[in-house]
Scaffold this motif. Structure first.
Motif, PDB file in Angstrom:
ATOM      1  N   SER A 118      29.003  -4.720  -5.565  1.00 39.77           N
ATOM      2  CA  SER A 118      28.735  -5.314  -6.771  1.00 39.77           C
ATOM      3  C   SER A 118      28.169  -6.378  -7.525  1.00 39.77           C
ATOM      4  O   SER A 118      27.681  -7.035  -6.545  1.00 39.77           O
ATOM      5  N   ARG A 137      32.866   7.775  -4.449  1.00 38.86           N
ATOM      6  CA  ARG A 137      32.716   5.767  -4.093  1.00 38.86           C
ATOM      7  C   ARG A 137      33.950   5.684  -5.503  1.00 38.86           C
ATOM      8  O   ARG A 137      34.811   4.605  -4.932  1.00 38.86           O
ATOM      9  N   GLU A 138      34.069   6.467  -6.743  1.00 37.80           N
ATOM     10  CA  GLU A 138      34.990   6.134  -7.391  1.00 37.80           C
ATOM     11  C   GLU A 138      36.848   6.928  -6.564  1.00 37.80           C
ATOM     12  O   GLU A 138      37.864   6.459  -7.392  1.00 37.80           O
ATOM     13  N   ARG A 139      37.031   7.020  -5.396  1.00 38.82           N
ATOM     14  CA  ARG A 139      37.705   7.504  -4.853  1.00 38.82           C
ATOM     15  C   ARG A 139      38.368   6.737  -3.477  1.00 38.82           C
ATOM     16  O   ARG A 139      39.682   6.684  -2.933  1.00 38.82           O
ATOM     17  N   VAL A 180      39.425   2.647  -2.469  1.00 35.26           N
ATOM     18  CA  VAL A 180      40.004   1.422  -2.866  1.00 35.26           C
ATOM     19  C   VAL A 180      39.904   0.865  -2.051  1.00 35.26           C
ATOM     20  O   VAL A 180      40.741   0.498  -1.041  1.00 35.26           O
ATOM     21  N   TYR A 197      35.879  -8.529  -4.733  1.00 35.67           N
ATOM     22  CA  TYR A 197      34.710  -7.989  -5.062  1.00 35.67           C
ATOM     23  C   TYR A 197      33.821  -8.127  -5.574  1.00 35.67           C
ATOM     24  O   TYR A 197      32.768  -7.774  -6.089  1.00 35.67           O
ATOM     25  N   MET A 250      32.442  -5.374  -3.355  1.00 35.96           N
ATOM     26  CA  MET A 250      32.497  -3.928  -3.217  1.00 35.96           C
ATOM     27  C   MET A 250      32.448  -2.740  -4.522  1.00 35.96           C
ATOM     28  O   MET A 250      33.335  -3.367  -5.777  1.00 35.96           O
ATOM     29  N   GLU A 251      31.636  -2.468  -4.627  1.00 39.87           N
ATOM     30  CA  GLU A 251      31.291  -1.800  -6.056  1.00 39.87           C
ATOM     31  C   GLU A 251      32.331  -0.513  -6.413  1.00 39.87           C
ATOM     32  O   GLU A 251      31.986   1.087  -6.232  1.00 39.87           O
ATOM     33  N   THR A 252      33.799  -0.468  -5.887  1.00 40.87           N
ATOM     34  CA  THR A 252      34.511   0.365  -6.520  1.00 40.87           C
ATOM     35  C   THR A 252      35.352  -0.205  -6.683  1.00 40.87           C
ATOM     36  O   THR A 252      36.042  -0.736  -7.223  1.00 40.87           O
ATOM     37  N   TYR A 253      36.951   0.643  -6.383  1.00 40.27           N
ATOM     38  CA  TYR A 253      38.000   0.220  -6.970  1.00 40.27           C
ATOM     39  C   TYR A 253      38.338  -0.647  -6.408  1.00 40.27           C
ATOM     40  O   TYR A 253      38.639  -0.760  -4.625  1.00 40.27           O
ATOM     41  N   GLY A 254      38.675  -1.519  -7.076  1.00 41.49           N
ATOM     42  CA  GLY A 254      39.231  -2.784  -5.781  1.00 41.49           C
ATOM     43  C   GLY A 254      41.079  -3.775  -6.824  1.00 41.49           C
ATOM     44  O   GLY A 254      41.020  -3.883  -7.508  1.00 41.49           O
ATOM     45  N   PHE A 255      41.662  -4.521  -5.459  1.00 39.63           N
ATOM     46  CA  PHE A 255      42.697  -5.305  -6.155  1.00 39.63           C
ATOM     47  C   PHE A 255      42.441  -6.648  -4.930  1.00 39.63           C
ATOM     48  O   PHE A 255      43.045  -5.931  -3.849  1.00 39.63           O
ATOM     49  N   HIS A 256      42.691  -7.050  -5.822  1.00 37.49           N
ATOM     50  CA  HIS A 256      43.303  -9.034  -4.864  1.00 37.49           C
ATOM     51  C   HIS A 256      44.230  -8.927  -5.280  1.00 37.49           C
ATOM     52  O   HIS A 256      44.275  -9.959  -6.582  1.00 37.49           O
ATOM     53  N   LEU A 276      43.442   9.548  -2.482  1.00 35.19           N
ATOM     54  CA  LEU A 276      42.628   7.953  -2.644  1.00 35.19           C
ATOM     55  C   LEU A 276      42.155   7.379  -1.457  1.00 35.19           C
ATOM     56  O   LEU A 276      43.075   7.885  -0.226  1.00 35.19           O
TER      57      LEU A 276
END
Ligand code: SF4
Lengths: 356, 611
Positions: free
Chosen positions: A33, A63-65, A67, A80, A82-88, A108
């Motif tokens: 990212s 990549r978009e799949r 997380v 943060y 990773m250029e993927t979906y992410g959840f901190h 996913l």
């Protein structure tokens, strides 16, 4: 998947990134990212991030799949970067969030990044339940045996006697053995690797990603600020060969710089034997079998035993139907048996009467 | 002997017995039958927290009250006209609920020495004049049940379990009800146990026949159907309506419904109901704890589901931090709280409205959450649907408040058609051009929902403070204040999206009684009564607790006095006083029980003067 989600996703074109169909060559860079990585210089986290980014292009998953979900702690900054979906998310709950996401979206590929505090202390409950349910999620547990983010208190994997800010006279807690905990929770894929062994780490992470069901990877990680050198005897050239036992499926358990020692099973007790003294040969050694759960327990229990080398690699990799799969199946079966429900039918179910 | 039939407008019956006597079932059957016969009704189950409390004890008494009639019924009745007591303890506990001159039907077998001792009676009340105020009907139900089943060779334990149906059969005869729907229910329930089904039906009929043939009961009563709106009805509890409302919302949103929940009284029935709806695509997850219940739902919401967690007060306390996360990441989430008596474990099976302030403020930091509350069992359907609509449109967690009284209570419910419900489907973002995770809709201030799987929208969310628009982590002081204000403003703007509040009664006057949630029926009954007596009193019932509707202040200022009636120490009143600076007074009851309308009437008289 719901009508709307399906509609939305079928109308968008998958990117070439990580996609096998007509894919441009995807590299680790595509997973970086634009955020500056902010771990302390020299921290073991850098290596884990780099190896993860390196193996993802080989997985043939768009990549978009993907997380990445984390809780709280140094390691939890991972998404943060990773250029993927992410959840901190919040402390200890990444595993539960990942479970819900996987149930809602079985399509996913979900990774949980956690640490010894986040995953085994505040989040211990969710961790064991994730594993027992066999939700198809990959967990990387960064084990640095210390609380880094809160500046150096002992953790649930710190060795007994550890002197820290909160244990000035030494800790009186016995540590968790994460691999044994995972096995005890019926986790289907249990492995261990180390930040300073990139090749090994890549191999293990790839296997973890490919495994269907919960994959649990305990990753020894050096916190050079608060617990420097915790694993040096295992990771440094001078001592590594004598102290680390690499587990390889179908191969006898041999270690040592000269490959001159092996692990022999004496009853249920693993012992070190010499292959040089003429008393034992390779035939006396345990042959590793990832499918053998009993063996996995024995090997995991070698951890923290002073006279035994530390096993590293894949303890267990077995197949069991996953939770998310079974959940979808139950829904399908219900639809087959009772017919697809309509709102009209539901509202009018049970006893009804009409007032004219 | 000739029997006479009298006509009644309304009746309240209370079935009471041991928690193992099947009183809830008896009451539910009587309720369903009455509903099918067209009566309006309202019910109140009252059962102990212990699953099987020791037999015959006072704390093991389980009761079920039903108020039904040919007129509009809004409450389960302040007091009962008829008490069915299966043993001495049931009589002792429930006698104070019986009106003077009311009827008692007792199972004499439940008054042996042991029963009397456990109930704390020194002498058998059936044998002295302590019950002379009432009309007492003594029936040896146990013996008659045993006789009815004599040739069936059933174990005594099974026989004992059917005696509630003898009582039910008698009540059906007395109130001129059909036994058919109960027979149907028995046959369905015991499909695979023919002998049990037969035993129950036999005993039910035996009770009916006994009432008809013996001379004990000389009068039977007719309660005509009520004039309800035209249409198709079913009887529904608040928890059933909540489950249906959630499925309906997901359907109208074209999303999958995901429920993450941990069993807790009195909310578990919603989990049970939704677990049966798999063919509707509903995913239910019984999590390892309350926190996993809500966080799994947040995960599902991130993936594009209509995500819900259900709980009661103690569980809401555990979910606190996660709800704050949902506020921060601005994902839709419906949190269902079926309130019960607190604090701590409190009174699990009793009702209370004491979680309003917890719902408003019970999070760290400035974390506003919209709150919608249901007012009747059937209204749970529409209110939880509305909570879902707000969550999806404004990208926010929404708290839906119900309570044990609404959740377990029931009423006839006019079944809506699916077409009459609004389309609430969200618009997922798909265009990568110019996408920023925290760009907002100008009108609602909601951010866009971009779900994993959408190429080019890969983004990260989390609990750390967000930079305006980009959503990147930011510790900038001005940005923090801006974001706090933006999130608060977003919730405030929901007020533009909901209907104005309506007063029941006149819009100006001497007294406005304000309530919210499950007190609706009691307040409505009391206010109507007082209006019929000529008092200048009106009723305002709030369904939206946060934000409040835009005209609330205006309404309050139109009355000389404001009375806020709540089943707590005064929580809504604090909010109203603080926001509108009105000198409202409170009527508060904290007994784990709903208001009686007479209690509200008394307070109205006290304020307005009069009798
Ligand atoms: S405190 Fe330790 S674990 Fe955390 S970033 Fe620094 S070196 Fe790494």
């Amino acid at each position: 998947m719901s009508v709307l989600v399906e509609e939305v996703l079928s109308n968008v074109k998958a990117t070439s990134v990580g996609n096998s169909v007509g894919a441009a060559k995807v590299t680790a860079k595509d997973f970086q990212s634009d955020q500056d990585v902010r771990w302390c210089p020299g921290c073991g986290d850098y290596s884990i991030l780099a190896q993860t980014q390196r193996i993802l292009p080989d997985l043939n998953i768009p990549r978009e799949r993907m997380v990445f979900i984390s809780g709280i702690g140094c390691s939890s900054r991972f998404p943060y970067y990773m250029e993927t979906y992410g959840f901190h998310s919040i402390h200890g709950r990444a595993t539960a969030i990942a479970s819900g996401l996987k149930m809602a979206r079985p399509d996913l590929s979900i990774w949980v990044v956690t640490g010894d505090g986040d995953g085994l202390s505040i989040g211990g409950n969710h961790m064991i339940h994730l594993m027992r349910r066999n939700v198809d999620v990959n967990v990387i547990l960064f084990n640095n045996q210390i609380y880094g983010l809160t500046k150096g208190q002992y953790s649930p994997t710190s060795e007994k006697g550890k002197v820290t800010k909160s244990t000035p006279l030494g800790s009186i807690d016995y540590p968790f053995n994460p691999a044994a905990l995972a096995l005890g929770s019926s986790c289907t894929f249990v492995a261990r690797s180390m930040d300073r062994d990139p090749k090994h780490m890549q191999a293990v992470l790839k296997r973890a990603a490919e495994h269907k069901g919960t994959s649990f990877v305990e990753m020894y990680q050096n916190c050079n600020v608060f617990n420097d050198g915790a694993f040096f005897t295992l990771t440094e050239k001078e001592t590594r060969d004598e102290n680390v036992l690499y587990l390889e499926h179908g191969k006898p358990l041999i270690f040592g710089k000269e490959k001159d020692k092996g692990i022999h099973l004496d009853g249920f007790t693993p012992t070190v034997v010499s292959l040089k003294d003429g008393k034992h040969s390779v035939n006396d050694l345990i042959v590793h079998n990832e499918k053998d759960s009993t063996l996995a327990f024995i090997l995991a229990n070698m951890t923290y035993q002073e006279k035994l080398p530390r096993p590293v690699g894949i303890f267990q990799s077995i197949e069991r139907p996953t939770y998310d799969e079974m959940m979808s199946q139950q829904i399908e079966t219900a639809i087959q048996k009772r017919g697809k429900g309509t709102l009209e039918k539901l509202l009018n179910s049970g006893e009804t009467w009409t007032i004219q | 002997m000739a029997k006479t039939t009298k006509s009644l407008d309304e009746v309240t019956i209370r079935f009471a017995g041991d928690s193992g006597d099947g009183m809830q079932l008896t009451g539910t059957q009587f309720t369903n039958t009455s509903a099918i016969m067209g009566n309006d009704l309202s019910t109140l189950p009252d059962y102990p927290a212990e699953i099987r409390a020791p037999q015959g004890t006072l704390f093991g008494v389980s009761g079920f009250q039903i108020h039904f009639g040919s007129k509009e019924i809004n409450t389960p009745g302040d007091q009962c006209d008829v008490l069915v007591a299966m043993n001495a303890a049931a009589l002792k506990v429930n006698l104070r609920s019986l009106v003077n001159g009311g009827s008692i039907i007792v199972n004499t077998d439940g008054f042996n020495d042991k029963n009397l001792k456990l109930a704390g009676y020194e002498a058998n009340p059936l044998n002295n004049d302590s019950l002379s105020k009432y009309q007492v009907f003594q029936v040896d139900i146990t013996k008659l049940t045993t006789l009815a089943l004599a040739d069936m060779n059933l174990p005594q334990k099974i026989v004992d379990r059917t005696k509630n149906f003898f009582a039910l059969g008698m009540m059906y005869w007395i109130y001129n009800r059909s036994i058919e729907s109960t027979i149907e229910w028995v046959n369905d329930k015991f499909k695979s146990k023919a002998d049990i089904a037969e035993a129950n039906i036999r005993v039910l009929k035996a009770g009916w026949n006994f009432a008809e043939t013996t001379e004990i009961f000389s009068v039977r009563y007719d309660v005509k159907p009520a004039t309800l709106a035209h249409g198709k009805y079913r009887n529904i509890t608040g928890n059933q309506a909540t489950a249906l409302g959630l499925v309906a919302a997901a359907n109208k949103a074209k999303l999958d419904l995901f429920l993450g929940s941990y069993p807790i009284t009195p909310a578990s029935d919603i989990l049970h109901d939704l677990s049966m709806y798999k063919q509707y695509g509903v995913k239910t997850f019984q999590a390892e704890d309350e926190i996993a219940g809500v966080t799994s739902a947040i995960g599902a919401s991130f993936g594009g589901a209509l995500a819900v967690t259900t709980t009661s007060g103690p569980g809401l306390a555990l979910k606190t931090e996660a709800i704050g996360l949902a506020v921060m990441v601005e994902l839709p989430l419906v949190i269902v709280n079926i309130q019960r008596g607190g604090p701590s474990t409190g009174l699990p099976t009793k009702t209370e409205q004491a979680d309003l302030l917890q719902s408003m403020y019970g999070r760290n930091g400035e974390a506003p959450v919209p709150i919608v509350a249901a007012s009747t069992p059937g209204d749970c359907f529409y209110s939880v649907f509305e909570a879902s609509r707000i969550a999806l449109k404004f990208m926010t967690p929404v708290l839906f408040l119900s309570d044990g009284y609404l959740g377990n209570g029931s009423e006839p419910w006019l079944i809506p058609t699916p077409e009459s419900l609004a389309d609430i489907s969200p618009k997922f973002r798909t265009d990568p051009n110019g996408y920023l995770p925290y760009l907002r809709d100008e009108k609602t201030l909601a951010r866009e929902w971009a779900i994993p799987g959408t190429p080019g929208l890969e983004h990260r969310i989390g609990g750390l403070e967000k930079e305006d628009k980009t959503g990147n982590v930011s510790y900038d002081p001005e940005n923090h204040e801006r974001m706090i204000r933006l999130r608060a403003e977003k919730v405030e703007r929901i007020a533009n999206d909901i209907p104005l509040a309506k007063v029941e009664g006149d819009e100006k006057g001497d007294l406005l009684v304000v309530g919210w949630g499950g007190t609706y029926g009691a307040i409505r009954t009391a206010v109507e009564q007082k209006r019929a007596e000529g008092k200048s009193v009106s009723h305002l019932h709030l369904h939206y607790l946060n934000p409040l509707q835009k005209n609330i202040g205006e309404i309050l200022y139109n009355f000389k006095n404001v009375l806020v009636a709540e089943i707590n120490m005064g929580q809504l009143i604090k909010i109203l006083r603080a926001k509108y600076l009105v000198p409202a007074v409170g009527l508060n009851k904290i007994q784990g029980l709903p208001f009686k309308s007479s209690e509200i009437e008394k307070k109205i008289d006290e304020i307005l003067g009069g009798k």
